[in-house]
Design a protein around this motif. Structure first.
Motif, short mmCIF file in Angstrom:
data_model
loop_
_atom_site.label_atom_id
_atom_site.label_comp_id
_atom_site.label_asym_id
_atom_site.label_seq_id
_atom_site.Cartn_x
_atom_site.Cartn_y
_atom_site.Cartn_z
N ARG A 132 -9.58 12.27 0.55
CA ARG A 132 -10.98 12.09 0.97
C ARG A 132 -11.94 12.69 -0.05
O ARG A 132 -12.91 12.05 -0.45
N ASP A 141 -10.82 6.26 2.05
CA ASP A 141 -10.91 6.21 3.50
C ASP A 141 -9.49 6.07 4.04
O ASP A 141 -8.89 5.00 3.96
N ASP A 166 -8.45 6.07 7.01
CA ASP A 166 -8.36 5.50 8.35
C ASP A 166 -8.28 3.97 8.37
O ASP A 166 -8.26 3.38 9.44
N THR A 167 -8.24 3.33 7.22
CA THR A 167 -8.10 1.88 7.20
C THR A 167 -6.64 1.50 7.47
O THR A 167 -5.73 2.29 7.17
N PRO A 168 -6.40 0.32 8.01
CA PRO A 168 -5.01 -0.09 8.24
C PRO A 168 -4.18 -0.10 6.96
O PRO A 168 -3.00 0.29 6.98
N GLU A 169 -4.78 -0.51 5.85
CA GLU A 169 -4.05 -0.55 4.58
C GLU A 169 -3.63 0.85 4.13
O GLU A 169 -2.50 1.07 3.70
N MET A 170 -4.57 1.80 4.24
CA MET A 170 -4.25 3.17 3.84
C MET A 170 -3.24 3.81 4.77
O MET A 170 -2.37 4.56 4.33
N LYS A 171 -3.32 3.51 6.04
CA LYS A 171 -2.32 4.05 6.98
C LYS A 171 -0.93 3.56 6.60
O LYS A 171 0.04 4.32 6.68
#
Length: 83
Positions: free
Chosen positions: A56, A62, A64-69
């Protein structure tokens, strides 16, 4: 991260886990994150809280995006992220 090998492939990368014989292909963004996390903790697993703060604050990611998760889940499976 004791049992893994990393190779840069173009803009992305590949991680080979010699313990499980699994190979993970990293997107360019995942490769940058992998390299940054490997560097800040000298190849040892990075505690999740430290990794999230670093991503961060230093990389302006970010998480919290689906891709980052998905990227973070993969890095945890590879042993890059610790508990």
């Amino acid at each position: 991260m004791a049992e893994i090998s990393y190779r840069r492939l173009g803009d992305g990368g590949a991680v080979f886990d010699s313990a499980s014989w699994q190979t993970h292909i990293l997107t360019p963004a995942a490769a940058i994150i992998f390299e940054a996390l490997a560097e800040i903790n000298e190849g040892r697993p990075v505690p999740q809280a430290q990794a999230f703060d670093f991503l961060r604050d230093e990389l302006d990611v970010d998480i919290d995006t689906p891709e980052m998760k998905e990227v973070l889940r993969s890095l945890e499976e590879m042993g890059i992220l610790g508990g």
